[in-house]
Design a protein around this motif. Structure first.
Motif, PDB file in Angstrom:
ATOM      1  N   LEU A 155       0.817  -1.214   0.000  1.00  0.00           N
ATOM      2  CA  LEU A 155       0.000   0.000   0.000  1.00  0.00           C
ATOM      3  C   LEU A 155       0.856   1.272   0.000  1.00  0.00           C
ATOM      4  CD1 LEU A 155      -2.678  -1.073   2.634  1.00  0.00           C
ATOM      5  CD2 LEU A 155      -2.703  -1.416   0.165  1.00  0.00           C
ATOM      6  N   GLY A 156       2.056   1.178   0.575  1.00  0.00           N
ATOM      7  CA  GLY A 156       2.936   2.355   0.646  1.00  0.00           C
ATOM      8  C   GLY A 156       3.403   2.832  -0.713  1.00  0.00           C
ATOM      9  N   HIS A 157       3.280   1.969  -1.723  1.00  0.00           N
ATOM     10  CA  HIS A 157       3.753   2.349  -3.059  1.00  0.00           C
ATOM     11  C   HIS A 157       2.597   2.606  -4.025  1.00  0.00           C
ATOM     12  CE1 HIS A 157       7.797   2.010  -1.708  1.00  0.00           C
ATOM     13  NE2 HIS A 157       7.469   0.880  -1.122  1.00  0.00           N
ATOM     14  N   THR A 158       1.482   3.043  -3.444  1.00  0.00           N
ATOM     15  CA  THR A 158       0.386   3.577  -4.240  1.00  0.00           C
ATOM     16  C   THR A 158       0.723   5.018  -4.602  1.00  0.00           C
ATOM     17  OG1 THR A 158      -1.101   2.310  -2.852  1.00  0.00           O
ATOM     18  CG2 THR A 158      -2.103   4.014  -4.228  1.00  0.00           C
ATOM     19  N   THR A 159       0.609   5.365  -5.875  1.00  0.00           N
ATOM     20  CA  THR A 159       0.880   6.745  -6.283  1.00  0.00           C
ATOM     21  C   THR A 159      -0.264   7.649  -5.833  1.00  0.00           C
ATOM     22  OG1 THR A 159       2.047   5.955  -8.247  1.00  0.00           O
ATOM     23  CG2 THR A 159       1.344   8.272  -8.254  1.00  0.00           C
ATOM     24  N   ILE A 160       0.059   8.705  -5.069  1.00  0.00           N
ATOM     25  CA  ILE A 160      -0.986   9.655  -4.675  1.00  0.00           C
ATOM     26  C   ILE A 160      -0.703  11.063  -5.183  1.00  0.00           C
ATOM     27  CG2 ILE A 160      -1.838   8.368  -2.673  1.00  0.00           C
ATOM     28  CD1 ILE A 160      -0.112  10.138  -0.923  1.00  0.00           C
ATOM     29  N   GLY A 164       5.050  13.957  -7.638  1.00  0.00           N
ATOM     30  CA  GLY A 164       5.654  14.099  -6.302  1.00  0.00           C
ATOM     31  C   GLY A 164       7.113  13.686  -6.261  1.00  0.00           C
ATOM     32  N   PRO A 165       7.707  13.774  -5.060  1.00  0.00           N
ATOM     33  CA  PRO A 165       9.131  13.433  -4.901  1.00  0.00           C
ATOM     34  C   PRO A 165       9.403  11.961  -5.226  1.00  0.00           C
ATOM     35  CG  PRO A 165       8.205  14.349  -2.862  1.00  0.00           C
ATOM     36  CD  PRO A 165       7.078  14.169  -3.806  1.00  0.00           C
ATOM     37  N   ARG A 166      10.638  11.688  -5.541  1.00  0.00           N
ATOM     38  CA  ARG A 166      11.075  10.330  -5.867  1.00  0.00           C
ATOM     39  C   ARG A 166      10.926   9.440  -4.637  1.00  0.00           C
ATOM     40  NH1 ARG A 166      11.676   8.683 -10.905  1.00  0.00           N
ATOM     41  NH2 ARG A 166      13.155  10.328 -11.469  1.00  0.00           N
ATOM     42  N   CYS A 167      10.435   8.233  -4.844  1.00  0.00           N
ATOM     43  CA  CYS A 167      10.259   7.254  -3.762  1.00  0.00           C
ATOM     44  C   CYS A 167      11.440   6.278  -3.758  1.00  0.00           C
ATOM     45  CB  CYS A 167       8.948   6.510  -3.978  1.00  0.00           C
ATOM     46  SG  CYS A 167       8.559   5.294  -2.713  1.00  0.00           S
ATOM     47  N   SER A 168      11.607   5.564  -2.654  1.00  0.00           N
ATOM     48  CA  SER A 168      12.684   4.565  -2.563  1.00  0.00           C
ATOM     49  C   SER A 168      12.516   3.472  -3.618  1.00  0.00           C
ATOM     50  CB  SER A 168      12.695   3.931  -1.178  1.00  0.00           C
ATOM     51  OG  SER A 168      11.520   3.161  -0.978  1.00  0.00           O
ATOM     52  N   CYS A 169      11.288   3.297  -4.131  1.00  0.00           N
ATOM     53  CA  CYS A 169      11.033   2.241  -5.123  1.00  0.00           C
ATOM     54  C   CYS A 169      11.352   2.695  -6.545  1.00  0.00           C
ATOM     55  CB  CYS A 169       9.584   1.785  -5.042  1.00  0.00           C
ATOM     56  SG  CYS A 169       8.408   2.991  -5.675  1.00  0.00           S
ATOM     57  N   GLY A 170      11.649   3.990  -6.714  1.00  0.00           N
ATOM     58  CA  GLY A 170      11.972   4.510  -8.038  1.00  0.00           C
ATOM     59  C   GLY A 170      10.833   5.302  -8.663  1.00  0.00           C
ATOM     60  N   ASN A 171       9.617   5.063  -8.193  1.00  0.00           N
ATOM     61  CA  ASN A 171       8.461   5.816  -8.680  1.00  0.00           C
ATOM     62  C   ASN A 171       8.454   7.227  -8.063  1.00  0.00           C
ATOM     63  OD1 ASN A 171       5.926   6.307  -9.840  1.00  0.00           O
ATOM     64  ND2 ASN A 171       4.840   5.488  -8.061  1.00  0.00           N
ATOM     65  N   ARG A 172       7.534   8.056  -8.512  1.00  0.00           N
ATOM     66  CA  ARG A 172       7.336   9.381  -7.909  1.00  0.00           C
ATOM     67  C   ARG A 172       6.006   9.430  -7.173  1.00  0.00           C
ATOM     68  NH1 ARG A 172      10.555  13.464  -9.007  1.00  0.00           N
ATOM     69  NH2 ARG A 172      12.016  13.273 -10.752  1.00  0.00           N
ATOM     70  N   GLY A 173       6.016  10.137  -6.030  1.00  0.00           N
ATOM     71  CA  GLY A 173       4.767  10.488  -5.361  1.00  0.00           C
ATOM     72  C   GLY A 173       4.001   9.335  -4.744  1.00  0.00           C
ATOM     73  N   CYS A 174       4.709   8.232  -4.401  1.00  0.00           N
ATOM     74  CA  CYS A 174       4.059   7.159  -3.643  1.00  0.00           C
ATOM     75  C   CYS A 174       3.615   7.697  -2.280  1.00  0.00           C
ATOM     76  CB  CYS A 174       5.035   6.009  -3.368  1.00  0.00           C
ATOM     77  SG  CYS A 174       5.536   5.082  -4.809  1.00  0.00           S
ATOM     78  N   MET A 178       5.305  10.654   0.433  1.00  0.00           N
ATOM     79  CA  MET A 178       4.529  11.813   0.871  1.00  0.00           C
ATOM     80  C   MET A 178       4.219  11.810   2.367  1.00  0.00           C
ATOM     81  SD  MET A 178       4.356  13.069  -2.146  1.00  0.00           S
ATOM     82  CE  MET A 178       3.343  14.521  -1.887  1.00  0.00           C
ATOM     83  N   ALA A 179       4.181  10.637   3.010  1.00  0.00           N
ATOM     84  CA  ALA A 179       3.681  10.594   4.389  1.00  0.00           C
ATOM     85  C   ALA A 179       4.518   9.716   5.322  1.00  0.00           C
ATOM     86  CB  ALA A 179       2.225  10.111   4.401  1.00  0.00           C
ATOM     87  N   SER A 180       5.687   9.248   4.880  1.00  0.00           N
ATOM     88  CA  SER A 180       6.552   8.462   5.767  1.00  0.00           C
ATOM     89  C   SER A 180       7.308   9.403   6.709  1.00  0.00           C
ATOM     90  CB  SER A 180       7.568   7.675   4.937  1.00  0.00           C
ATOM     91  OG  SER A 180       8.397   8.588   4.233  1.00  0.00           O
ATOM     92  N   GLY A 181       8.009   8.818   7.678  1.00  0.00           N
ATOM     93  CA  GLY A 181       8.890   9.606   8.535  1.00  0.00           C
ATOM     94  C   GLY A 181       9.937  10.347   7.712  1.00  0.00           C
ATOM     95  N   THR A 182      10.442   9.699   6.679  1.00  0.00           N
ATOM     96  CA  THR A 182      11.438  10.316   5.793  1.00  0.00           C
ATOM     97  C   THR A 182      10.836  11.523   5.083  1.00  0.00           C
ATOM     98  OG1 THR A 182      12.228   8.070   5.415  1.00  0.00           O
ATOM     99  CG2 THR A 182      13.117   9.787   3.977  1.00  0.00           C
ATOM    100  N   ALA A 183       9.593  11.382   4.618  1.00  0.00           N
ATOM    101  CA  ALA A 183       8.925  12.480   3.908  1.00  0.00           C
ATOM    102  C   ALA A 183       8.673  13.660   4.859  1.00  0.00           C
ATOM    103  CB  ALA A 183       7.601  11.987   3.321  1.00  0.00           C
ATOM    104  N   ILE A 184       8.297  13.350   6.098  1.00  0.00           N
ATOM    105  CA  ILE A 184       8.035  14.408   7.088  1.00  0.00           C
ATOM    106  C   ILE A 184       9.322  15.183   7.383  1.00  0.00           C
ATOM    107  CG2 ILE A 184       7.495  14.757   9.544  1.00  0.00           C
ATOM    108  CD1 ILE A 184       5.321  12.555   9.167  1.00  0.00           C
ATOM    109  N   ARG A 185      10.437  14.466   7.499  1.00  0.00           N
ATOM    110  CA  ARG A 185      11.712  15.159   7.755  1.00  0.00           C
ATOM    111  C   ARG A 185      12.105  16.037   6.572  1.00  0.00           C
ATOM    112  NH1 ARG A 185      15.768  10.785  10.330  1.00  0.00           N
ATOM    113  NH2 ARG A 185      17.215  12.475   9.942  1.00  0.00           N
ATOM    114  N   ARG A 186      11.874  15.524   5.363  1.00  0.00           N
ATOM    115  CA  ARG A 186      12.199  16.316   4.171  1.00  0.00           C
ATOM    116  C   ARG A 186      11.357  17.590   4.130  1.00  0.00           C
ATOM    117  NH1 ARG A 186       9.678  13.678   0.423  1.00  0.00           N
ATOM    118  NH2 ARG A 186       8.158  15.350   0.269  1.00  0.00           N
TER     119      ARG A 186
END
Ligand SMILES: [Zn+2]
Length: 318
Positions: A155-160, A164-174, A178-186
């Protein structure tokens, strides 16, 4: 009969023996070795140690990354490359003398919350864990949804957000981007620069901002920190609204470190679900904080251990 659940992380391995009613009887933790040979030895040693003196019916390894649960194989594990491609079942079973299965860690955590935690009173559960990444798991009609290869429930790799920013999976805007701890810090780093008078800005000028800093400053009323959590909560809600429409869950359980922010992130998410999801699914779905914390992986993995003869779960079927 008891079962052993193994939470295989990038930094530590946690092995626990769990009783049929979900009690963690004993636990062993050790650092994760990063060569395949030493990893297998460490896993075998810890499983034997924790099972010593107990009756055990089976073992399940919960591993982060892309897992083919049907083949008990790890395709890709970004924080633990040493486990990729290893024939875990063939290597470990002769050493431990117990049947072994492999599962994605978030699927195992979802199963833990379903059997023993926030979803133990329902048959339809969506579980999301908001940490460095975003894991997910779906239980529908009391069955863990794995998909054709055991790789489902990501579910974390659903595009929303398409751009959006690059995801760890290579896609954008997962959702993860957008809502992980990493995204919040960014976002906290960006907002700190945009809001010069804020407490977030003052802290960012002295050291790197952590997720818990954002929560603490937001709880203290800092508008900049509040806006970071509000924004993450909105993205989370956009993701969850889709899951509510697709799966019609009774409960959506949210775990992981980010949920420490509580209603500061969950209330905007609940609002988005009300705005975006369809009735009656949106009216049924209850957003709950997961209750097992870091134990969900071990408990869920143990509950996913199977008896190879009967195919039944060692800890009993739900
Ligand atoms: Zn992704």
């Amino acid at each position: 009969m008891n079962a052993i659940g193994v939470d295989v992380g990038g930094t530590k391995i946690a092995v626990g023996i769990v009783s049929a009613d979900g009690e963690l009887l004993d636990e062993v933790r050790q650092p994760t070795p990063h060569t395949s040979k030493r990893l297998i030895e460490a896993l075998a040693g810890a499983i034997q140690e924790v099972g010593n003196g107990h009756e055990v019916g089976g073992v399940c390894l919960a591993v982060p990354g892309n897992i083919l649960a049907t083949e008990n194989r790890v395709i890709y594990s970004p924080n633990l490359h040493a486990i990729e491609g290893v024939a875990l079942k063939d290597e470990l079973e002769p050493r431990i003398g117990l049947p072994l299965t492999v599962e994605n860690d978030a699927n195992a955590a979802a199963w833990g919350e379903f059997r023993f935690g926030a979803g133990s009173d329902v048959d339809h559960l969506v579980f999301i864990t908001l940490g460095t990444g975003v894991g997910g798991g779906v239980i529908t009609h009391g069955v863990l949804m794995r998909g054709a290869q055991g790789a489902g429930g990501e579910l974390g790799h659903t595009t929303i957000q398409a751009t959006g920013p690059r995801c760890s999976c290579g896609n954008r805007g997962c959702l993860e981007a957008m809502a992980s701890g990493t995204a919040i810090r960014r976002r906290a780093r960006e907002v700190a620069i945009e809001k010069p008078g804020s407490a977030l800005n003052r802290l960012a000028s002295t050291r790197e901002i952590l997720g818990e800093d954002v929560t603490r400053l937001a709880e203290g009323g800092d508008e900049a920190a509040l806006s970071v959590l509000e924004e993450a909560g909105v993205w989370l809600g956009i993701g969850l609204a889709g899951f509510v429409n697709v799966f019609n869950p009774e409960v959506v359980a949210i775990g992981g470190g980010v949920v420490e922010a509580g209603d500061l992130i969950l209330n905007p998410a609940r609002r988005e679900i009300q705005l975006r999801a369809r009735s009656p699914a949106r009216d049924l779905a209850e957003i709950r904080v997961a209750t097992l914390g870091a134990k969900s992986g071990i408990l869920g993995a143990a509950a996913l251990a199977r008896d190879p003869e009967s195919g039944e779960y060692v800890l009993g079927n739900p």
